[in-house]
Design an enzyme around this catalytic site. Structure first.
Site, short mmCIF file in Angstrom:
data_model
loop_
_atom_site.label_atom_id
_atom_site.label_comp_id
_atom_site.label_asym_id
_atom_site.label_seq_id
_atom_site.Cartn_x
_atom_site.Cartn_y
_atom_site.Cartn_z
N THR A 114 0.86 -1.20 0.00
CA THR A 114 0.00 0.00 0.00
C THR A 114 0.89 1.24 0.00
O THR A 114 2.06 1.18 -0.39
CB THR A 114 -0.97 -0.03 1.21
OG1 THR A 114 -1.93 1.02 1.06
CG2 THR A 114 -0.24 0.13 2.53
N ASN A 115 0.35 2.37 0.44
CA ASN A 115 1.11 3.62 0.49
C ASN A 115 0.67 4.40 1.73
O ASN A 115 -0.12 3.91 2.54
CB ASN A 115 0.87 4.44 -0.79
CG ASN A 115 -0.60 4.60 -1.09
OD1 ASN A 115 -1.34 5.22 -0.33
ND2 ASN A 115 -1.06 4.02 -2.20
N ASP A 116 1.19 5.61 1.87
CA ASP A 116 0.97 6.39 3.10
C ASP A 116 -0.30 7.22 3.10
O ASP A 116 -0.50 8.04 4.00
CB ASP A 116 2.17 7.32 3.35
CG ASP A 116 3.38 6.57 3.87
OD1 ASP A 116 3.18 5.56 4.56
OD2 ASP A 116 4.52 7.00 3.59
N ALA A 156 -5.13 7.23 -3.60
CA ALA A 156 -3.75 6.89 -3.93
C ALA A 156 -3.73 5.41 -4.31
O ALA A 156 -3.76 4.53 -3.45
CB ALA A 156 -2.84 7.16 -2.74
#
Length: 402
Positions: free
Chosen positions: A207-209, A274
């Protein structure tokens, strides 16, 4: 503003004198105005000044008991169509954000269900403090509109951020918040938010932030302007805005299916999510265990669907698509390439390598690109303020294109 009930809350600040002019502007616009003053505010201007201008008694004491047939603070809260706190001191902002109700102003605001506009006015150092940033972010997440302070000559004798905006600027924002038709009224809007997750095994994922805060702020702003909003959200810790339809997804493939389905009957798509660009070729259904003879694990990744590019093939006349581009280098070059290749009507780009910008924070700074316009670069601000500026540009484009 004809027949609108505006409750104006005035707190202790040298900027109180501007609230007198604001009261006059509200009355001239046709609004019915009732003023609530904190004790500190009465040290700067007398209640009589506001009483004369508003043609209504000024509330200062929660135990006054002026209405024997009603509870004063509840009666005023129920009467209110719009609550405006101008100037809003650090003290009152802290009370609102943390649920403290120990005077007439904070008590009445706690009981008010109508929309609220808070106009901070204080020294720049106070405005930039960690506590103030937390409190303003909390209010934004609670659906309170925050008007960004102005920059100029402060009472302390130097130039900085924190001045109360001029009364006419506040009046303009009040007008925007008053129920009326806008270019977005009735528009069917999809907003995506959060970071998608691509499973490696039952306990691990890519995943991402992303916190989802930017997408949720845009959904809240769209809804406040009369749009019919569907929020398609990857996992977040956020509470969906009131009145917005929530569709929960996890993976990029889930998001793609939900967006494709909803886009068929929508007017505007805002892709603030995102999206994970890659996913494992093989996702296993049991936890991958470490072994004594294997110190390395190789993951083969493949691209996920390019949702905006696929949606462009389905786009019909009158539909708008808005994208986001989080970059760490060559911001404008990369963003303009995305704007063109994905046939976007508008793109919001930010450099997430800069402090306070982008993922998992309360602030952002963006550059808004459109095919036929010069880039618009915003200042660093809280995400709800950025959302207002982005939606302003979307609204103007809708209006131009009919």
């Amino acid at each position: 503003m004809s027949e609108q009930h505006v409750a104006l809350y005035v707190t202790g600040s040298i900027a109180v004198y501007k609230s007198l002019t604001l009261t006059r502007l509200l009355v001239k616009s046709g609004a019915s105005v009732r003023v609530v003053m904190t004790k500190a505010a009465t040290d700067f201007v007398t209640p009589l000044s506001f009483q004369v201008l508003s043609k209504n008694a000024v509330a200062t004491d929660m135990f006054a008991g002026t209405n024997v047939k009603a509870v004063d603070h509840v009666e005023l809260a129920d009467w209110t169509d719009l609550a405006v706190v101008a100037p809003a001191s650090a003290n009152l902002i802290g009370k609102l954000a943390n649920g403290i109700a120990d005077d007439m102003a904070s008590l009445t605001l706690m009981a008010t269900t109508a929309p609220k506009l808070v106009v901070p006015a204080m020294n720049q150092h106070m405005l930039d403090s960690a506590a103030m940033k937390r409190n303003l972010a909390t209010l934004s997440e609670d659906g309170v509109k925050i008007m960004a302070p102005a920059t100029g000559f402060l009472a302390e004798g130097y130039t900085g951020r924190g001045r109360m905006p001029e009364p006419q600027a506040i009046m303009n924002m009040i007008t925007d918040l008053t129920p009326h038709n806008t270019p977005l009224t009735g528009k069917r809007v999809i907003v995506t938010a959060g970071g998608t997750r691509e499973r490696i095994d039952p306990v691990r994922f890519i995943t991402n932030d992303s916190s989802g805060k930017m997408g949720y702020a845009i959904a809240r702003e769209m809804q406040s302007r009369g749009a019919v909003v569907t929020l398609i959200s990857a996992p977040t810790k956020l509470t969906p805005p009131t009145g917005v339809k929530l569709v929960s997804v996890r993976s990029t493939e889930d998001l793609a299916k939900a967006v494709t389905t909803a886009f068929k009957t929508s007017d505007i798509l805002v892709m603030a999510a995102a999206v994970a660009d890659f996913k494992p070729v093989n996702s296993v259904d049991q936890k991958i265990k470490k072994s004594a003879d294997n110190d390395h694990l190789t993951l083969e990744l493949t691209k996920t669907p390019d949702i905006l590019k696929d949606v462009a093939k389905l786009k019909r006349p009158g539909q708008m698509t808005i994208g986001f581009a989080a970059e760490t280098q060559n911001l404008l070059d990369n963003a303009n390439q995305k704007l063109t290749s994905k046939q976007l009507d508008l793109l919001v780009a930010n450099d997430v390598s800069k402090p306070g910008v982008g993922f998992n924070g309360d602030t952002n700074q963006v550059t808004i690109l459109q095919p036929d316009h010069a880039p618009i670069k915003t200042a660093l601000a809280d995400k709800q303020t950025i959302a207002q500026q982005v939606v302003d540009q979307i609204s103007q484009r809708v209006q131009r294109e009919g």
